[in-house]
Scaffold this active site. Structure first.
Site, PDB file in Angstrom:
ATOM      1  N   LYS A 175     -61.465  -4.387  11.525  1.00 34.35           N
ATOM      2  CA  LYS A 175     -61.038  -5.420  12.468  1.00 34.35           C
ATOM      3  C   LYS A 175     -59.535  -5.303  12.698  1.00 34.35           C
ATOM      4  O   LYS A 175     -58.731  -5.686  11.865  1.00 34.35           O
ATOM      5  CB  LYS A 175     -61.333  -6.833  11.964  1.00 34.35           C
ATOM      6  CG  LYS A 175     -61.064  -7.852  13.075  1.00 34.35           C
ATOM      7  CD  LYS A 175     -60.629  -9.216  12.593  1.00 34.35           C
ATOM      8  CE  LYS A 175     -59.147  -9.470  12.558  1.00 34.35           C
ATOM      9  NZ  LYS A 175     -58.418  -9.446  13.828  1.00 34.35           N
ATOM     10  N   GLU A 250     -51.342  -6.288   1.277  1.00 34.16           N
ATOM     11  CA  GLU A 250     -49.997  -5.817   1.605  1.00 34.16           C
ATOM     12  C   GLU A 250     -49.369  -6.915   2.452  1.00 34.16           C
ATOM     13  O   GLU A 250     -49.714  -7.052   3.625  1.00 34.16           O
ATOM     14  CB  GLU A 250     -50.138  -4.497   2.392  1.00 34.16           C
ATOM     15  CG  GLU A 250     -48.860  -3.817   2.629  1.00 34.16           C
ATOM     16  CD  GLU A 250     -48.089  -3.750   1.351  1.00 34.16           C
ATOM     17  OE1 GLU A 250     -46.996  -4.333   1.336  1.00 34.16           O
ATOM     18  OE2 GLU A 250     -48.577  -3.172   0.366  1.00 34.16           O
ATOM     19  N   CYS A 284     -42.904  -5.319   7.889  1.00 35.02           N
ATOM     20  CA  CYS A 284     -42.849  -6.015   6.581  1.00 35.02           C
ATOM     21  C   CYS A 284     -41.705  -5.461   5.768  1.00 35.02           C
ATOM     22  O   CYS A 284     -41.223  -6.105   4.852  1.00 35.02           O
ATOM     23  CB  CYS A 284     -44.164  -5.996   5.817  1.00 35.02           C
ATOM     24  SG  CYS A 284     -45.232  -4.656   6.153  1.00 35.02           S
ATOM     25  N   GLU A 385     -40.027 -15.338   5.532  1.00 32.05           N
ATOM     26  CA  GLU A 385     -40.144 -14.168   6.402  1.00 32.05           C
ATOM     27  C   GLU A 385     -40.131 -14.639   7.860  1.00 32.05           C
ATOM     28  O   GLU A 385     -40.972 -15.447   8.263  1.00 32.05           O
ATOM     29  CB  GLU A 385     -41.444 -13.416   6.095  1.00 32.05           C
ATOM     30  CG  GLU A 385     -41.553 -12.116   6.872  1.00 32.05           C
ATOM     31  CD  GLU A 385     -42.761 -11.282   6.455  1.00 32.05           C
ATOM     32  OE1 GLU A 385     -43.849 -11.856   6.281  1.00 32.05           O
ATOM     33  OE2 GLU A 385     -42.603 -10.052   6.325  1.00 32.05           O
TER      34      GLU A 385
HETATM   35  C1  UN1 Z   1     -44.749  -2.197   7.713  1.00 30.06           C
HETATM   36  O1  UN1 Z   1     -43.609  -2.610   7.768  1.00 30.06           O
HETATM   37  O2  UN1 Z   1     -45.701  -2.956   7.929  1.00 30.06           O
HETATM   38  O3  UN1 Z   1     -41.416   2.181   5.991  1.00 30.06           O
HETATM   39  C2  UN1 Z   1     -45.061  -0.778   7.404  1.00 30.06           C
HETATM   40  C3  UN1 Z   1     -41.653   1.824   7.136  1.00 30.06           C
HETATM   41  C4  UN1 Z   1     -42.884   2.312   7.855  1.00 30.06           C
HETATM   42  C5  UN1 Z   1     -44.071   1.522   7.456  1.00 30.06           C
HETATM   43  C6  UN1 Z   1     -43.842   0.055   7.521  1.00 30.06           C
HETATM   44  N1  UN1 Z   1     -43.054   3.708   7.642  1.00 30.06           N
HETATM   45  O4  UN1 Z   1     -40.927   1.033   7.681  1.00 30.06           O
END
Ligand code: UN1
Length: 495
Positions: A175, A250, A284, A385
């Site tokens: 999804k 995550e 993130c 965040e």
């Molecule tokens: C994310 O921020 O959800 O290291 C993943 C990074 C990317 C992956 C980020 N290669 O910013």
């Protein structure tokens, strides 16, 4: 005419059982409809899980290196279509072409890593305590994997999850975020064209409540891999806990970059610009806190403001643009509310803090790169965040204080320190509480073959990427082979 997309369930492209649909629009130009997608529900999820469960019986027995060759073929197709995929992704979620190309590349790298890993999937052989007996472990596929992904890395993050899941012999119900369903559909098309058996990959479009929750609750889904907010992650873990499903989460971050007084300031500047405003701050791993040593504080801020002011906003298809829109209107509103909260809390707005609406920008959801100074660690803008182009600057007077401020967070995904002193660097590596620490690099830039994930409320201890993903998507079976021809009782007959 907008393209009409479908779900892929039980080996067929189908509409939602309800017949309902939703639109997906370009955040840089809201008039542009990318596609019309099925608005699915529990019924569709049930059909997808049934198909995946059935196919698992066969797919689990296909030799892993054969599964790996299919992943390689998928990687090759992604190479051939990289430009097309990157363009679609930019139109769908806004980040600039250079970055969407990188996102597709991360998918390609992950596919090729899966190809290699399919010939490894190492386990252990271990001596037995008894004669004529052999002990070993094996990696077994687990079953049906529910994969629920966000919109900020529409190709990379689904790839991180789906390639190892399939390579290990699991089947998938996928999804994708309802803000990026088109890129997700392309990934499924590619997997099918590469040779993944049709019922091994099922795609169900729709919202978290209508599709995500039924996947999480489904008794025939054995494991879940989710990337998104900590709030949603906690509710997924709570539901999954009732049936003891394996879950990889995550989640959020409040990542910081420290700049020490001995740092190469030009380098640290490039790092924070990329970390804070790349992907319009919607990673993130984005740098949302900048911790500056007092000795370089004013000088560095002057450099930062000058460069940030000059960043070019616009439609990511224009190769001169550096910062695209934010994902949608609601998210822009949330970002703006945080800016207001920051001001009420007493932080000073140094730059930005408003919608960007000049000329064509008013067609989309643009927000000016924003910098707050006089931020204290206890302020909400320093703790929560924001997921947008907002950087909070904090001043410190020592390495110990810098690390203390950095660690003062419920999150612990990525972290960074700029210093030329090797002792400072190693102290930071030792004492920073985060899943990832960069020395003289920004908080973003993960490579697909390295474990990715965070501590504290950023996750639940699992890692994506690299070999660690293969631990999550397999279960260990312990095997004893007794070739002595008699009953040998461990702990008893050999004493
Ligand atoms: C994310 O921020 O959800 O290291 C993943 C990074 C990317 C992956 C980020 N290669 O910013």
């Amino acid at each position: 005419m907008a393209t009409i997309y479908q779900n892929f369930i039980d080996g067929k492209w189908v509409d939602a059982s309800s017949g309902e649909v939703f639109e997906n629009r370009n955040p840089a130009n809201w008039d542009e409809v990318i596609g019309i997608f099925p608005k699915s529900s529990k019924e569709d999820v049930d059909a997808a899980v049934r198909a995946a469960r059935e196919e698992f019986k066969t797919w689990r027995l296909v030799p892993a290196p054969v599964r790996g060759e299919i992943m390689k073929a998928a990687g090759d197709l992604m190479v051939a279509r990289k430009e097309e995929l990157a363009h679609l992704m930019t139109r769908e979620m806004g980040k600039v072409l250079e970055e969407t190309r990188g996102d597709v590349q991360e998918g390609i790298d992950t596919a090729y890593y899966a190809f290699g890993e399919s010939r490894r999937l190492f386990a252990h052989t271990v001596p037995s305590e008894l004669p004529n007996k052999f002990n070993m472990t094996m990696r077994m596929p687990i079953g049906v994997a529910g994969v629920i992904t966000p919109w900020n890395f529409p190709m990379a993050i689904p790839s991180w999850k789906i390639f190892p899941a399939l390579t290990c012999g699991n089947t998938v119900v996928f999804k994708p975020a309802s803000d990026t369903p088109a890129t997700a559909t392309k990934l499924v098309e590619i997997l099918l064209e590469a040779g993944v058996p049709p019922r091994a990959i099922n795609l169900v479009h729709g919202t978290g409540n209508a599709v995500g929750i039924p996947i999480v609750e489904h008794p025939e889904v054995n494991l879940l891999s989710f990337t998104g907010s900590s709030a949603v992650g906690k509710s997924i873990a709570a539901i999954a806990g009732k049936s003891l499903k394996r879950v990889s989460l995550e989640l959020g971050g409040k990542n910081a970059q420290i700049v020490m007084d001995d740092a190469n300031l030009e380098l640290a500047l490039e790092g924070v610009l990329w970390g804070a405003f790349g992907t319009t701050g919607q990673r993130c791993t984005a740098t949302s806190r900048l911790i500056l040593h007092e000795k370089i504080y004013h000088k560095f801020l002057d450099m930062l403001v000058e460069r940030t002011k000059a960043l070019k906003l616009g439609n990511g298809l224009d190769e001169t643009v550096e910062v695209g829109p934010v994902i949608n209107s609601a998210q822009r509103q949330t970002i703006h509310q945080y800016v207001e909260i920051g001001q009420k809390e007493g932080a000073s707005l140094l730059l930005g803090g408003e919608f960007a609406e000049d000329g064509d920008l008013k067609k989309g959801f643009f927000y000016k790169p924003t910098i707050f100074v006089d931020v204290r660690p206890e302020m909400r803008i320093a703790r929560e965040e924001i997921f947008g182009p907002v950087l909070c600057v904090l001043k410190v007077s020592s390495l110990d204080e810098a690390i203390k401020v950095l660690n003062d967070s419920v999150y612990g995904l990525s972290s960074s320190i700029y210093t030329q002193d090797i002792n400072t660097a190693y102290k930071a590596i030792q004492n920073i509480e985060a899943g990832i620490t960069y020395i003289n690099g920004p908080t973003i830039g993960a490579e697909c073959h390295m474990p990715f994930g965070g501590v504290k409320e950023t996750g639940n201890g699992h890692r994506e990427g690299g070999w660690a993903a293969y631990d999550f998507f397999t279960e260990i079976k312990t095997v004893y082979v007794d070739f002595s021809g008699r009953l040998q009782r461990a702990q008893i007959d050999n004493r």
